[in-house]
Design a protein around this motif. Structure first.
Motif, mmCIF file in Angstrom:
data_model
loop_
_atom_site.group_PDB
_atom_site.id
_atom_site.type_symbol
_atom_site.label_atom_id
_atom_site.label_comp_id
_atom_site.label_asym_id
_atom_site.label_seq_id
_atom_site.Cartn_x
_atom_site.Cartn_y
_atom_site.Cartn_z
ATOM 1 N N MET A 1 62.558 72.476 64.174
ATOM 2 C CA MET A 1 61.515 71.560 64.593
ATOM 3 C C MET A 1 60.539 71.364 63.431
ATOM 4 O O MET A 1 60.071 72.325 62.834
ATOM 5 C CB MET A 1 60.792 72.150 65.814
ATOM 6 N N SER A 2 60.247 70.124 63.095
ATOM 7 C CA SER A 2 59.326 69.869 61.992
ATOM 8 C C SER A 2 57.883 69.959 62.483
ATOM 9 O O SER A 2 57.564 69.658 63.628
ATOM 10 C CB SER A 2 59.597 68.489 61.383
ATOM 11 N N ARG A 3 57.023 70.390 61.576
ATOM 12 C CA ARG A 3 55.615 70.537 61.916
ATOM 13 C C ARG A 3 54.889 69.206 61.759
ATOM 14 O O ARG A 3 55.239 68.395 60.907
ATOM 15 C CB ARG A 3 54.980 71.601 61.031
ATOM 16 N N THR A 4 53.864 69.013 62.557
ATOM 17 C CA THR A 4 53.086 67.781 62.485
ATOM 18 C C THR A 4 52.138 67.843 61.295
ATOM 19 O O THR A 4 51.869 68.917 60.748
ATOM 20 C CB THR A 4 52.258 67.580 63.770
ATOM 21 N N ASP A 5 51.612 66.682 60.904
ATOM 22 C CA ASP A 5 50.643 66.644 59.817
ATOM 23 C C ASP A 5 49.412 67.485 60.142
ATOM 24 O O ASP A 5 48.878 68.171 59.274
ATOM 25 C CB ASP A 5 50.219 65.201 59.513
ATOM 26 N N LEU A 8 50.238 71.027 59.429
ATOM 27 C CA LEU A 8 50.333 71.266 57.989
ATOM 28 C C LEU A 8 48.952 71.327 57.342
ATOM 29 O O LEU A 8 48.699 72.154 56.460
ATOM 30 C CB LEU A 8 51.192 70.185 57.326
ATOM 31 N N VAL A 9 48.046 70.471 57.781
ATOM 32 C CA VAL A 9 46.674 70.492 57.259
ATOM 33 C C VAL A 9 45.973 71.774 57.696
ATOM 34 O O VAL A 9 45.285 72.422 56.895
ATOM 35 C CB VAL A 9 45.889 69.235 57.698
ATOM 36 N N GLU A 10 46.135 72.159 58.955
ATOM 37 C CA GLU A 10 45.549 73.418 59.428
ATOM 38 C C GLU A 10 46.057 74.596 58.606
ATOM 39 O O GLU A 10 45.296 75.495 58.245
ATOM 40 C CB GLU A 10 45.856 73.636 60.911
ATOM 41 N N GLU A 11 47.345 74.580 58.298
ATOM 42 C CA GLU A 11 47.936 75.647 57.486
ATOM 43 C C GLU A 11 47.340 75.645 56.075
ATOM 44 O O GLU A 11 47.003 76.699 55.529
ATOM 45 C CB GLU A 11 49.453 75.473 57.412
ATOM 46 N N ALA A 12 47.182 74.464 55.470
ATOM 47 C CA ALA A 12 46.596 74.363 54.126
ATOM 48 C C ALA A 12 45.153 74.867 54.138
ATOM 49 O O ALA A 12 44.710 75.570 53.220
ATOM 50 C CB ALA A 12 46.657 72.919 53.627
ATOM 51 N N ASN A 13 44.415 74.544 55.181
ATOM 52 C CA ASN A 13 43.030 74.983 55.312
ATOM 53 C C ASN A 13 42.958 76.512 55.450
ATOM 54 O O ASN A 13 42.163 77.174 54.780
ATOM 55 C CB ASN A 13 42.381 74.295 56.514
#
Length: 148
Positions: A1-5, A8-13
């Motif tokens: 399952m691909s992650r939503t944008d 991905l932003v939450e992960e980068a933060n």
């Protein structure tokens, strides 16, 4: 399952703050865009450009023995290839104790932050960080406002 944008932003933060906690300057440098970046630390002037911004983080890391961030109120807004994250940084930090050489007293601080990310071919990179202190009400001020 691909992650939503948003994920991905939450992960980068989250990675940004975890990297600060570890004091990993090289990884922190890789999280930022290569050009046109800016940063405002609480109480500091505006820092512009990669050299100024990364130098500020090197100074902070060199002078902070311990730092931990507990993020609350995290919100992500997306517009095409730009993401804005707002959050409250609940910061616990401490420096070396002068006498023992161990960790000195820990200090808590609240900072509200805005982190702006831009999508690149290497993922979401930090474009700008702005932190502003949350001023705590002084008990004496509250007493002064009480009706007599």
């Amino acid at each position: 399952m691909s992650r939503t944008d948003v994920e991905l932003v939450e992960e980068a933060n989250t990675t940004f703050y975890e990297t600060m906690e570890r004091g990993d300057f090289e990884e922190l440098s890789a999280l930022w865009l290569e050009d046109e970046i800016s940063c405002i630390h609480p109480g500091w002037p505006v820092l512009s450009g990669r050299g100024e911004v990364l130098r500020s983080y090197a100074l902070i890391m060199a002078n902070t023995e311990y730092i931990q961030f507990f993020l609350t109120d995290v919100r992500v807004s997306l517009a095409d290839d730009t993401a804005v994250v707002t959050c409250t940084e609940n910061i616990l930090s401490g420096g070396p104790a002068e006498e023992s050489g161990g960790l000195g007293p820990l200090v808590g601080q609240l900072v509200v932050a805005t982190n702006v990310f831009r999508r690149t071919s290497d993922g979401w990179k930090i474009w700008s960080h702005h932190g502003s202190p949350v001023l705590a009400e002084d008990d004496d001020e509250e007493d002064d406002e009480s009706p007599s």
